[in-house]
Design a protein around this motif. Structure first.
Motif, PDB file in Angstrom:
ATOM      1  N   UNK A 130      -5.439  -6.455  10.395  1.00  0.00           N
ATOM      2  CA  UNK A 130      -4.043  -6.524   9.969  1.00  0.00           C
ATOM      3  C   UNK A 130      -3.181  -6.982  11.143  1.00  0.00           C
ATOM      4  N   UNK A 131      -2.433  -8.058  10.940  1.00  0.00           N
ATOM      5  CA  UNK A 131      -1.599  -8.599  12.007  1.00  0.00           C
ATOM      6  C   UNK A 131      -0.322  -7.799  12.183  1.00  0.00           C
ATOM      7  N   UNK A 132       0.237  -7.318  11.071  1.00  0.00           N
ATOM      8  CA  UNK A 132       1.476  -6.554  11.129  1.00  0.00           C
ATOM      9  C   UNK A 132       1.497  -5.557   9.989  1.00  0.00           C
ATOM     10  N   UNK A 133       1.935  -4.343  10.279  1.00  0.00           N
ATOM     11  CA  UNK A 133       2.108  -3.314   9.254  1.00  0.00           C
ATOM     12  C   UNK A 133       3.514  -2.744   9.386  1.00  0.00           C
ATOM     13  N   UNK A 134       4.252  -2.735   8.293  1.00  0.00           N
ATOM     14  CA  UNK A 134       5.613  -2.191   8.330  1.00  0.00           C
ATOM     15  C   UNK A 134       5.868  -1.363   7.079  1.00  0.00           C
ATOM     16  N   UNK A 135       6.678  -0.323   7.211  1.00  0.00           N
ATOM     17  CA  UNK A 135       7.049   0.506   6.067  1.00  0.00           C
ATOM     18  C   UNK A 135       8.396   0.069   5.521  1.00  0.00           C
ATOM     19  N   UNK A 136       8.458  -0.035   4.209  1.00  0.00           N
ATOM     20  CA  UNK A 136       9.695  -0.440   3.560  1.00  0.00           C
ATOM     21  C   UNK A 136       9.783   0.251   2.208  1.00  0.00           C
ATOM     22  N   UNK A 137      10.845   1.040   2.018  1.00  0.00           N
ATOM     23  CA  UNK A 137      11.062   1.764   0.765  1.00  0.00           C
ATOM     24  C   UNK A 137       9.861   2.626   0.382  1.00  0.00           C
ATOM     25  N   UNK A 138       9.263   3.270   1.377  1.00  0.00           N
ATOM     26  CA  UNK A 138       8.168   4.190   1.119  1.00  0.00           C
ATOM     27  C   UNK A 138       6.797   3.558   0.993  1.00  0.00           C
ATOM     28  N   UNK A 139       6.719   2.229   1.051  1.00  0.00           N
ATOM     29  CA  UNK A 139       5.437   1.530   0.919  1.00  0.00           C
ATOM     30  C   UNK A 139       5.090   0.819   2.223  1.00  0.00           C
ATOM     31  N   UNK A 140       3.798   0.658   2.458  1.00  0.00           N
ATOM     32  CA  UNK A 140       3.323  -0.108   3.608  1.00  0.00           C
ATOM     33  C   UNK A 140       3.100  -1.549   3.177  1.00  0.00           C
ATOM     34  N   UNK A 141       3.565  -2.483   3.996  1.00  0.00           N
ATOM     35  CA  UNK A 141       3.353  -3.911   3.766  1.00  0.00           C
ATOM     36  C   UNK A 141       2.477  -4.433   4.901  1.00  0.00           C
ATOM     37  N   UNK A 142       1.284  -4.906   4.551  1.00  0.00           N
ATOM     38  CA  UNK A 142       0.314  -5.346   5.544  1.00  0.00           C
ATOM     39  C   UNK A 142       0.124  -6.858   5.457  1.00  0.00           C
ATOM     40  N   UNK A 143       0.238  -7.537   6.581  1.00  0.00           N
ATOM     41  CA  UNK A 143      -0.043  -8.971   6.682  1.00  0.00           C
ATOM     42  C   UNK A 143      -1.421  -9.136   7.307  1.00  0.00           C
ATOM     43  N   UNK A 144      -2.331  -9.830   6.602  1.00  0.00           N
ATOM     44  CA  UNK A 144      -3.718  -9.896   7.015  1.00  0.00           C
ATOM     45  C   UNK A 144      -4.031 -11.147   7.825  1.00  0.00           C
ATOM     46  N   UNK A 145      -4.970 -10.999   8.742  1.00  0.00           N
ATOM     47  CA  UNK A 145      -5.554 -12.140   9.434  1.00  0.00           C
ATOM     48  C   UNK A 145      -6.279 -13.013   8.407  1.00  0.00           C
ATOM     49  N   UNK A 168      -9.624  -2.643   1.915  1.00  0.00           N
ATOM     50  CA  UNK A 168      -9.746  -1.500   1.011  1.00  0.00           C
ATOM     51  C   UNK A 168     -10.981  -0.666   1.338  1.00  0.00           C
ATOM     52  N   UNK A 169     -12.112  -1.326   1.562  1.00  0.00           N
ATOM     53  CA  UNK A 169     -13.336  -0.589   1.882  1.00  0.00           C
ATOM     54  C   UNK A 169     -13.184   0.205   3.168  1.00  0.00           C
ATOM     55  N   UNK A 170     -12.543  -0.404   4.161  1.00  0.00           N
ATOM     56  CA  UNK A 170     -12.334   0.305   5.428  1.00  0.00           C
ATOM     57  C   UNK A 170     -11.470   1.545   5.222  1.00  0.00           C
ATOM     58  N   UNK A 171     -10.379   1.388   4.489  1.00  0.00           N
ATOM     59  CA  UNK A 171      -9.473   2.512   4.282  1.00  0.00           C
ATOM     60  C   UNK A 171     -10.134   3.631   3.480  1.00  0.00           C
ATOM     61  N   UNK A 181     -12.073   6.174   5.525  1.00  0.00           N
ATOM     62  CA  UNK A 181     -11.392   6.924   6.575  1.00  0.00           C
ATOM     63  C   UNK A 181     -10.998   8.318   6.092  1.00  0.00           C
ATOM     64  N   UNK A 182     -11.331   9.312   6.899  1.00  0.00           N
ATOM     65  CA  UNK A 182     -10.909  10.672   6.598  1.00  0.00           C
ATOM     66  C   UNK A 182      -9.410  10.810   6.846  1.00  0.00           C
ATOM     67  N   UNK A 183      -8.767  11.592   6.012  1.00  0.00           N
ATOM     68  CA  UNK A 183      -7.336  11.857   6.210  1.00  0.00           C
ATOM     69  C   UNK A 183      -6.420  10.850   5.577  1.00  0.00           C
ATOM     70  N   UNK A 184      -6.968   9.801   4.930  1.00  0.00           N
ATOM     71  CA  UNK A 184      -6.144   8.811   4.243  1.00  0.00           C
ATOM     72  C   UNK A 184      -6.323   8.946   2.736  1.00  0.00           C
ATOM     73  N   UNK A 185      -5.246   8.873   2.009  1.00  0.00           N
ATOM     74  CA  UNK A 185      -5.293   8.926   0.557  1.00  0.00           C
ATOM     75  C   UNK A 185      -4.528   7.738  -0.002  1.00  0.00           C
ATOM     76  N   UNK A 186      -5.212   6.889  -0.744  1.00  0.00           N
ATOM     77  CA  UNK A 186      -4.622   5.676  -1.288  1.00  0.00           C
ATOM     78  C   UNK A 186      -4.132   5.941  -2.706  1.00  0.00           C
ATOM     79  N   UNK A 202       0.842  -1.195   0.000  1.00  0.00           N
ATOM     80  CA  UNK A 202       0.000   0.000   0.000  1.00  0.00           C
ATOM     81  C   UNK A 202       0.877   1.245   0.000  1.00  0.00           C
ATOM     82  N   UNK A 203       0.518   2.221  -0.838  1.00  0.00           N
ATOM     83  CA  UNK A 203       1.183   3.522  -0.825  1.00  0.00           C
ATOM     84  C   UNK A 203       0.124   4.609  -0.754  1.00  0.00           C
ATOM     85  N   UNK A 204       0.440   5.681  -0.065  1.00  0.00           N
ATOM     86  CA  UNK A 204      -0.518   6.777   0.047  1.00  0.00           C
ATOM     87  C   UNK A 204      -0.130   7.740   1.141  1.00  0.00           C
TER      88      UNK A 204
END
Length: 306
Positions: A241-256, A265-268, A271-276, A229-231
């Motif tokens: 999401x079990x774990x979220x980490x940033x790497x090289x400017x992108x978010x990597x999310x591991x899902x339950x 995606x629908x949840x994000x 949300x106000x203040x988030x841009x995907x 994910x980038x945004x």
């Protein structure tokens, strides 16, 4: 025919059960990953394989039968804890350890020279072990493991304390041993090294085998449970999401496992203040799979004993 076969082994220490039910096989010419979180039972399993501990149940076969003194000389074991004699000279220590594995002293010295030169320790051979850096001690332990040319090699955190140059050198040596037909069992928390070296793995959690098979097949089975994910905004606290980490400017999310990417995606999007700017379903890394399987196993244990 497998070099090592572990079938439903268990081990208790008083009232504490360290290993409950672990099974796997390892074959010649492969690098096999023995993985798990701290306290999962990996070291206990290794020590049962090496006849340091007697299992309380199950069966272990090494070289097609019960381990004995002759078979032990065909095994090289590199423990995570450095076990060299700190007050002795490097060369003296490694020659002595080679003789314990059945080498004549002259043969041990002859073989040792080449290893010391390759691992850049030759000029330090007269130093005491305690005078060497952690990385040098780690390379010395690798020499002690391989000097007698074992058929089964067990390495626990082999890259600990090594800089990138020496990490590459040790990886090359491990791969050379595999190409020579040796059986290698590698235990490490460095999942990227596992992905680079291992073709099959077993994941132990809470004393049980929870994942076992080919790395490529396991990653295919877990596809759809990782997102890149980038945004703009903070994506570190997303439900499911079990774990979220940033790497090289992108978010990597591991899902339950109970959550699919469309739900995230629908949840994000709500949300106000988030841009995907980028939302991609990705093949999970072993890191992602490790986190998911271990964390979900912990949650299941908590429910079981609640």
């Amino acid at each position: 025919m497998s070099t090592v076969s572990v079938s439903s082994v268990r081990k208790n220490f008083g009232r504490v059960t360290a290993v409950k039910d672990v099974s796997f096989e390892v074959f010649p010419g492969e690098i096999f990953g023995l993985l798990g979180p701290n306290g999962a039972g990996k070291t206990t399993t290794i020590r049962m394989m090496l006849d340091i501990f007697e299992p309380d149940g199950g069966e272990i076969s090494v070289f097609n039968g019960r381990i004995d003194e002759a078979k032990k000389k065909r095994i090289g074991y590199m423990p995570e804890e450095r076990g060299l004699y700190k007050d002795l000279q490097l060369e003296q220590t490694l020659v002595f350890l080679g003789t314990l594995k059945g080498l004549a002293e002259n043969d041990a010295k002859a073989r040792l020279e080449g290893w010391l030169k390759r691992l850049d320790l030759y000029d330090h051979r007269q130093k005491k072990i305690q005078e060497l850096s952690k990385g040098m001690q780690q390379k010395a332990q690798l020499i002690a493991t391989l000097l007698h040319e074992p058929d089964l090699i067990v390495v626990d955190e082999p890259f600990s304390g090594l800089d990138p140059v020496n990490t590459r050198l040790v990886k090359d040596i491990i791969e050379e041993q595999r190409e020579a037909g040796k059986t290698i069992i590698m235990s490490t928390h460095q999942m990227y090294q596992v992905e680079a070296l291992c073709n099959r793995i077993v994941l132990i959690s809470n004393g049980r085998t929870v994942l076992y098979g080919e790395v490529s097949q396991i990653k295919r089975e877990f596809s759809g449970n990782a997102i890149v994910l980038e945004g703009q905004g903070d994506f570190s606290n997303v439900p499911g999401v079990l774990e979220a980490r940033r790497q090289n400017g992108a978010w990597h999310l591991a899902l339950n496992s109970s959550v699919n990417p469309q739900q995230v995606f629908r949840h994000l999007a709500q949300q106000d203040g988030l841009q995907i700017e980028r939302f991609e379903i990705a093949e999970p890394s072993l890191d992602d799979i490790f986190v998911r399987v271990v964390q979900e196993g912990k949650e299941a244990e908590e429910v079981r004993y609640a």
